[in-house]
Design an enzyme around this catalytic site. Sequence first.
Site, PDB file in Angstrom:
ATOM      1  CG  HIS A 277      -0.484  -0.368   2.485  1.00 14.56           C
ATOM      2  ND1 HIS A 277      -0.609   0.410   3.603  1.00 14.56           N
ATOM      3  CD2 HIS A 277       0.169  -1.488   2.898  1.00 14.56           C
ATOM      4  CE1 HIS A 277      -0.069  -0.208   4.646  1.00 14.56           C
ATOM      5  NE2 HIS A 277       0.401  -1.366   4.232  1.00 14.56           N
TER       6      HIS A 277
ATOM      7  CG  HIS B 219       5.731   4.103   9.980  1.00 15.69           C
ATOM      8  ND1 HIS B 219       4.625   3.457  10.464  1.00 15.69           N
ATOM      9  CD2 HIS B 219       5.439   5.427  10.019  1.00 15.69           C
ATOM     10  CE1 HIS B 219       3.691   4.338  10.782  1.00 15.69           C
ATOM     11  NE2 HIS B 219       4.165   5.548  10.535  1.00 15.69           N
TER      12      HIS B 219
ATOM     13  CD  GLU C 263       3.316   9.484  11.201  1.00 14.76           C
ATOM     14  OE1 GLU C 263       2.576   8.712  11.851  1.00 14.76           O
ATOM     15  OE2 GLU C 263       4.045   9.098  10.273  1.00 14.76           O
TER      16      GLU C 263
ATOM     17  CE1 TYR D 277      -5.259   4.672  11.092  1.00 12.57           C
ATOM     18  CE2 TYR D 277      -3.908   4.227  13.027  1.00 12.57           C
ATOM     19  CZ  TYR D 277      -4.016   4.517  11.679  1.00 12.57           C
ATOM     20  OH  TYR D 277      -2.882   4.647  10.917  1.00 12.57           O
TER      21      TYR D 277
ATOM     22  CG  HIS E   3       3.400   7.893  17.040  1.00 12.00           C
ATOM     23  ND1 HIS E   3       2.256   7.517  16.373  1.00 12.00           N
ATOM     24  CD2 HIS E   3       3.343   7.300  18.262  1.00 12.00           C
ATOM     25  CE1 HIS E   3       1.546   6.712  17.141  1.00 12.00           C
ATOM     26  NE2 HIS E   3       2.193   6.568  18.293  1.00 12.00           N
TER      27      HIS E   3
ATOM     28  CG  HIS F 239       4.581   5.388  14.920  1.00  8.97           C
ATOM     29  ND1 HIS F 239       5.705   6.122  14.622  1.00  8.97           N
ATOM     30  CD2 HIS F 239       3.677   5.732  13.980  1.00  8.97           C
ATOM     31  CE1 HIS F 239       5.486   6.886  13.570  1.00  8.97           C
ATOM     32  NE2 HIS F 239       4.264   6.663  13.144  1.00  8.97           N
TER      33      HIS F 239
END
Length: 437
Positions: free
Chosen positions: A291, A334, A340, A349, A364, A370
């Site tokens: 993705h 990542h 973020e 979520y 983060h 995270h």
Amino acid sequence: MTLPDDLEYQTGFGNEHETEALPDALPKACFSPQKVPYGLYAEQFSSTAFTAPKHQNRRTWTYRIRPSAVQGDYQSWDHNPLLKTAPLRDLPPTPSQLRWGPLPAPEQPADFISGLTTIAANGDASTQIGTAIHLYAANQSMEKRFFYNADGELLIVPQAGALMICTELGRLQVSPGDIAVIPRGIKFRVDLLEEKASGYLCENYGAPLTLPERGPVGANGFANDRDFQYPVAWYEEKEGEFELICKFSGHLYACELNHSPLDVVAWVGTSAPYKYQLSRFNVINTVSYDHPDPSIFTVLTSQSDTPGVANLDFVIFPPRWMVAENTFRPPWYHRNIMSEFMGLVHGVYDAKEKGFVPGGSSLHNCMSPHGPEADVFKKASEADLKPVRYENTLAFMFESRYVYVPSKFAMESDIRQKDYIKCWSGLQKHFDPNQKP
């Protein structure tokens, strides 16, 4: 408050709109004629420099009952000590992963301005760099109080309760699932359409928000220009005792007014408040494997002086199909250069099924690792990869190149989930050098 039956909008992001509440109130020959129709005053409002390039220049001519200069002297207004401005100096920034629950409903009367609480900020408002992130929780309308922000543009993300945002240039009705953007310096009042309201507010000190470039996506996709809605001219001709609050260089001031400042009868220009319904975002995604980066979900961006590295990206994670083959579908683990801050309007979520609740938020910072919690990893690793529709979910992210500094309230409040780090503690080692792929 009774909802208006005749609330209309103009469409088209960044267009030069023109609108009048009375016939022929807009001057025809020039922007600043010797005599303005209806005995109005001409006043220009500029939210970019006069010499900004044409495609970036934002200015609006207003034709109003009184000039904005008709006001009292400003005095310090210290009724909301929880509203802060960057740079925050109480505490140092932290690489730790942080998460908060929703802001509780106020126990005392609180409107949109007195009910603001700063969670984090970055950059420096005095240099027009960075952002601040606030939560709002209100239980009453602003009534005879008005507000404008000289420090930055405001991006409002309602989470619960509908709002009527009455501005100098007209009215915007926004509900959870909508956003509203108020340009730097525009005066407005927020009326509650329900008993209480709460949500998120991003204060953008940097370049005004604009639509991101589509790149190889081409002409269609993401947020379409035509879906952004601008107000039509509407005015109040009210006299009495009013209060105007100003946020200026990190300080709050108030002055007295003997009239409502929402007295613009007509206007023409490119700098105006607008709203957008997030369900109209045209999601682009993979139809094969893997993705793409979350940048494909960018609704609005505020560019920095470095191309491709944003002062602020407003990114959403709306309902969508997930069809990638042979792929771990939740967001991967990542670390990245951007910081973020996430919020949740409703639903669940997909990377955080527990603890991250509507009205809550997480942070983060740059290079802080995270990703999915342990249970999500296990379920996604074992899932039968058929096309799946993610329904009834709306998360978003305020992403910035600058490190966010949490406020003292955010670090010490009971809404901080101090055990957040434990959501990854169940991740076990599966490595086996003798196991063949």
